[in-house]
Write a protein that holds these residues in place. Structure first.
Motif, PDB file in Angstrom:
ATOM      1  N   GLN A  40     -23.996  29.173  31.726  1.00  9.34           N
ATOM      2  CA  GLN A  40     -25.140  28.401  32.208  1.00  9.34           C
ATOM      3  C   GLN A  40     -25.301  27.176  31.326  1.00  9.34           C
ATOM      4  OE1 GLN A  40     -28.216  31.350  32.588  1.00  9.34           O
ATOM      5  NE2 GLN A  40     -27.985  31.375  34.806  1.00  9.34           N
ATOM      6  N   GLY A  41     -25.575  26.029  31.969  1.00  5.08           N
ATOM      7  CA  GLY A  41     -25.695  24.776  31.231  1.00  5.08           C
ATOM      8  C   GLY A  41     -24.427  23.948  31.243  1.00  5.08           C
ATOM      9  N   GLU A  42     -23.331  24.571  31.640  1.00  2.00           N
ATOM     10  CA  GLU A  42     -22.060  23.844  31.694  1.00  2.00           C
ATOM     11  C   GLU A  42     -22.043  22.962  32.944  1.00  2.00           C
ATOM     12  OE1 GLU A  42     -17.450  25.119  30.693  1.00  2.00           O
ATOM     13  OE2 GLU A  42     -18.817  26.624  31.451  1.00  2.00           O
ATOM     14  N   HIS A  43     -21.335  21.829  32.871  1.00  2.00           N
ATOM     15  CA  HIS A  43     -21.169  20.963  34.040  1.00  2.00           C
ATOM     16  C   HIS A  43     -19.899  21.348  34.790  1.00  2.00           C
ATOM     17  CE1 HIS A  43     -24.035  18.589  31.708  1.00  2.00           C
ATOM     18  NE2 HIS A  43     -24.379  18.056  32.868  1.00  2.00           N
ATOM     19  N   LEU A  44     -19.910  21.143  36.097  1.00  6.07           N
ATOM     20  CA  LEU A  44     -18.740  21.531  36.895  1.00  6.07           C
ATOM     21  C   LEU A  44     -17.491  20.776  36.468  1.00  6.07           C
ATOM     22  CD1 LEU A  44     -20.184  21.881  40.513  1.00  6.07           C
ATOM     23  CD2 LEU A  44     -19.743  23.682  38.822  1.00  6.07           C
ATOM     24  N   LEU A  45     -17.642  19.498  36.118  1.00 10.05           N
ATOM     25  CA  LEU A  45     -16.473  18.717  35.697  1.00 10.05           C
ATOM     26  C   LEU A  45     -15.830  19.320  34.447  1.00 10.05           C
ATOM     27  CD1 LEU A  45     -14.605  16.198  35.932  1.00 10.05           C
ATOM     28  CD2 LEU A  45     -16.243  15.007  34.467  1.00 10.05           C
ATOM     29  N   GLU A  46     -16.682  19.602  33.447  1.00 10.64           N
ATOM     30  CA  GLU A  46     -16.221  20.224  32.193  1.00 10.64           C
ATOM     31  C   GLU A  46     -15.480  21.523  32.470  1.00 10.64           C
ATOM     32  OE1 GLU A  46     -20.357  20.790  30.348  1.00 10.64           O
ATOM     33  OE2 GLU A  46     -18.957  21.325  28.724  1.00 10.64           O
ATOM     34  N   LEU A  47     -16.099  22.341  33.308  1.00 11.74           N
ATOM     35  CA  LEU A  47     -15.533  23.655  33.626  1.00 11.74           C
ATOM     36  C   LEU A  47     -14.143  23.485  34.225  1.00 11.74           C
ATOM     37  CD1 LEU A  47     -15.920  26.753  34.039  1.00 11.74           C
ATOM     38  CD2 LEU A  47     -16.809  26.186  36.313  1.00 11.74           C
ATOM     39  N   ALA A  48     -14.016  22.561  35.177  1.00 12.45           N
ATOM     40  CA  ALA A  48     -12.724  22.327  35.821  1.00 12.45           C
ATOM     41  C   ALA A  48     -11.704  21.850  34.793  1.00 12.45           C
ATOM     42  CB  ALA A  48     -12.875  21.306  36.945  1.00 12.45           C
ATOM     43  N   LEU A  49     -12.060  20.849  34.006  1.00 13.95           N
ATOM     44  CA  LEU A  49     -11.120  20.285  33.037  1.00 13.95           C
ATOM     45  C   LEU A  49     -10.688  21.328  32.013  1.00 13.95           C
ATOM     46  CD1 LEU A  49     -12.757  16.785  32.391  1.00 13.95           C
ATOM     47  CD2 LEU A  49     -10.835  17.312  33.903  1.00 13.95           C
TER      48      LEU A  49
END
Ligand code: FES
Length: 131
Positions: A40-49
């Motif tokens: 929780q709190g993570e951004h989708l872009l970060e997660l993907a990268l």
């Protein structure tokens, strides 16, 4: 890849599925569906990268381009609401839909599940950006 198993304590883990329309250009493999776990709190872009899904992010995630455009197929209410700046910016993305978001602006807030589709032209639409 080394996987950590999280215990009950600590930040909650949210299931996020990425569906890649053009997996080869984003990851180098043909695997289209990626079942990931977000904090929780993570951004989708970060997660993907962080998971080897190379979504374009020409501006570096500051809502100044529209190359990180994705479709939220499920779980829109599990994400932070879009700001006016994001709404203005996402309108420039090719293939705009009602469920369009800029992945760098989507923070995981709820418990999921979330399903994100990355359009095929995510990389093709972008020219090399000089550094
Ligand atoms: S990376 Fe530029 S708006 Fe998301």
């Amino acid at each position: 890849m080394h996987m950590h198993h999280r215990e009950v304590a600590g930040p909650r883990v949210v299931p996020v599925t990425f569906i890649l329309e053009d997996p080869r250009s984003l990851t180098g493999s043909d695997q289209a569906t990626h079942e990931l776990k977000a904090a929780q709190g993570e951004h989708l872009l970060e997660l993907a990268l962080d998971n080897g899904i190379n979504i374009e992010h020409a501006c570096g995630g500051v809502c100044a381009c529209s190359t990180c455009h994705v479709y939220i197929e499920k779980g829109m209410t599990e994400l932070s609401e879009s700001t006016e700046a994001e709404d203005d910016r996402v309108e420039e993305a090719p293939g705009l839909q009602a469920n369009s978001r800029l992945s760098c602006q989507c923070e995981v807030e709820g418990d999921g599940p979330i399903v994100v589709r990355v359009p095929a032209w995510n990389r093709n639409a972008v020219k090399e950006v000089p550094h």
